[in-house]
Design an enzyme around this catalytic site. Structure first.
Site, mmCIF file in Angstrom:
data_model
loop_
_atom_site.group_PDB
_atom_site.id
_atom_site.type_symbol
_atom_site.label_atom_id
_atom_site.label_comp_id
_atom_site.label_asym_id
_atom_site.label_seq_id
_atom_site.Cartn_x
_atom_site.Cartn_y
_atom_site.Cartn_z
ATOM 1 N N ARG A 95 6.002 2.334 -11.400
ATOM 2 C CA ARG A 95 5.401 2.262 -12.916
ATOM 3 C C ARG A 95 6.569 2.358 -13.854
ATOM 4 N NH1 ARG A 95 2.235 0.087 -10.059
ATOM 5 N NH2 ARG A 95 -0.050 0.202 -10.038
ATOM 6 N N GLY B 196 -7.115 4.239 -10.355
ATOM 7 C CA GLY B 196 -6.192 5.402 -9.691
ATOM 8 C C GLY B 196 -5.696 5.107 -8.473
ATOM 9 N N ASN C 170 4.712 1.835 -5.638
ATOM 10 C CA ASN C 170 3.691 1.672 -6.903
ATOM 11 C C ASN C 170 4.772 2.068 -7.885
ATOM 12 O OD1 ASN C 170 1.266 0.624 -6.880
ATOM 13 N ND2 ASN C 170 0.306 2.489 -5.935
ATOM 14 N N ASP D 108 -3.688 -1.711 -4.287
ATOM 15 C CA ASP D 108 -4.267 -0.681 -3.586
ATOM 16 C C ASP D 108 -5.117 -1.131 -2.543
ATOM 17 O OD1 ASP D 108 -3.047 0.920 -5.660
ATOM 18 O OD2 ASP D 108 -4.649 0.713 -6.818
ATOM 19 N N GLU E 281 -4.571 6.148 -5.474
ATOM 20 C CA GLU E 281 -4.817 6.761 -4.314
ATOM 21 C C GLU E 281 -6.388 6.789 -4.085
ATOM 22 O OE1 GLU E 281 -0.786 7.809 -5.769
ATOM 23 O OE2 GLU E 281 -2.866 8.043 -6.691
#
Length: 307
Positions: free
Chosen positions: A168, A34, A166, A258, A36
């Site tokens: 998607r 994930g 990000n 990330d 974050e």
């Protein structure tokens, strides 16, 4: 732990990584992923006091998420355990050529049930930065409302906002919807991180300078151009800084963005100059792609970069 410096909001998922085809896999280990949550763990590894907040299900996967982030030194006290929605998960098929195929099971997840009412429980006092990404507003309209409310609340308190685009595509109804929403959110941030390729797919930009022209409001914009370079535009000084991407052995690329975001943000918090914080982002990304996990365990490379 010292007072939290960065609060990261977004969905964490249980991750099953499979070498080869899923149909022929033996029972694999379960990890946590994930965007974050990954950033928060990398920040903690670099000595930055980080918190992560979201909703998780009252299930084994949710407990795994909380335990994993806690062990990494991330404050998870602001996370809500939802008794009615499950923790999301995905299966990652790692192919021999270094690519990956993702199979997501996040529809109806606890994190997708977040909405603007969650803002009341978020620990914003004393925070220096809030970090969000374009994944969260894509998982549900309620989550999108929460991101908007969080940006407003952060700015009202003098807290700066970091936004990783990000994009998607599978989470959005269509490209135009994603392009409009992500641009509007990025324009409200104090720092925007975006891949040159994803910016091209969203807004038709082909160079970092094209991206800077489209994202004309954020004080700091960083464009990551894969194996070539990362480029920062600092509007306060008008300075454009580029740092080439160093060569790194790649096992699996997921999580590199990330990791870069965390390295760059850690450098910013440490008062490093543009070249140093871009190099820190590269180092963190280079470490992460050397393993199959979203957050590669073991020795962290930032010990080699002086603060």
């Amino acid at each position: 732990m010292s007072a939290t410096e960065v609060l990261c909001l977004g969905e964490a998922l249980a991750v099953i990584t499979v070498a080869g085809d899923l149909s022929s896999a033996t029972p694999p280990p379960v990890h946590v992923g994930g965007a974050e949550a990954n950033v928060a763990q990398h920040l903690a590894a670099q000595g930055i006091a980080a918190a992560w907040t979201s909703r998780v299900g009252d299930d084994p996967f949710g407990r795994l998420v909380l335990a994993t982030l806690s062990r990494a030194g991330v404050d998870v006290s602001g996370v809500t355990v939802d008794p009615t929605h499950p923790t999301g998960m995905y299966v990652k098929e790692a192919r021999p050529d270094g690519t990956s195929v993702m199979h997501y099971y996040r529809s109806g997840s606890a994190a997708s049930a977040m909405d603007a009412s969650d803002l009341e429980r978020l620990p914003l006092d004393g925070i220096r930065w809030v970090h969000v990404s374009g994944i969260t507003p894509a998982i549900s309209s309620g989550a999108a409302d929460l991101v908007d409310a969080l940006i407003d609340a952060a700015h009202a308190r003098g807290v700066r906002v970091s936004f990783d685009v990000n994009h998607r595509p599978r989470l959005w109804a269509d490209r135009d919807t994603a392009a409009d929403h992500l641009l509007a959110t990025a324009q409200r941030a104090d720092l925007v991180l975006v891949g040159r390729d994803e910016a091209e797919s969203l807004w038709g930009t082909t160079t970092a300078d094209d991206v800077f022209a489209v994202l004309d409001r954020p004080p700091l914009v960083v464009v990551k151009d894969g194996e070539i370079e990362a480029v920062e535009l600092d509007r306060a000084t008008g300075r454009r800084t580029a740092v080439p991407t160093p060569i790194a052995a790649m096992v699996e690329p997921v999580g590199a963005g990330d990791a870069f975001a965390s390295g760059y943000l850690a450098g910013l918090l440490r008062g490093e100059d543009a070249s140093a914080r871009l190099a820190r982002g590269h180092a963190c990304a280079g470490w992460t792609i050397g393993g199959p996990e979203d957050v590669r365990p073991g020795h962290h490379p930032l010990a080699f970069i002086p603060s």
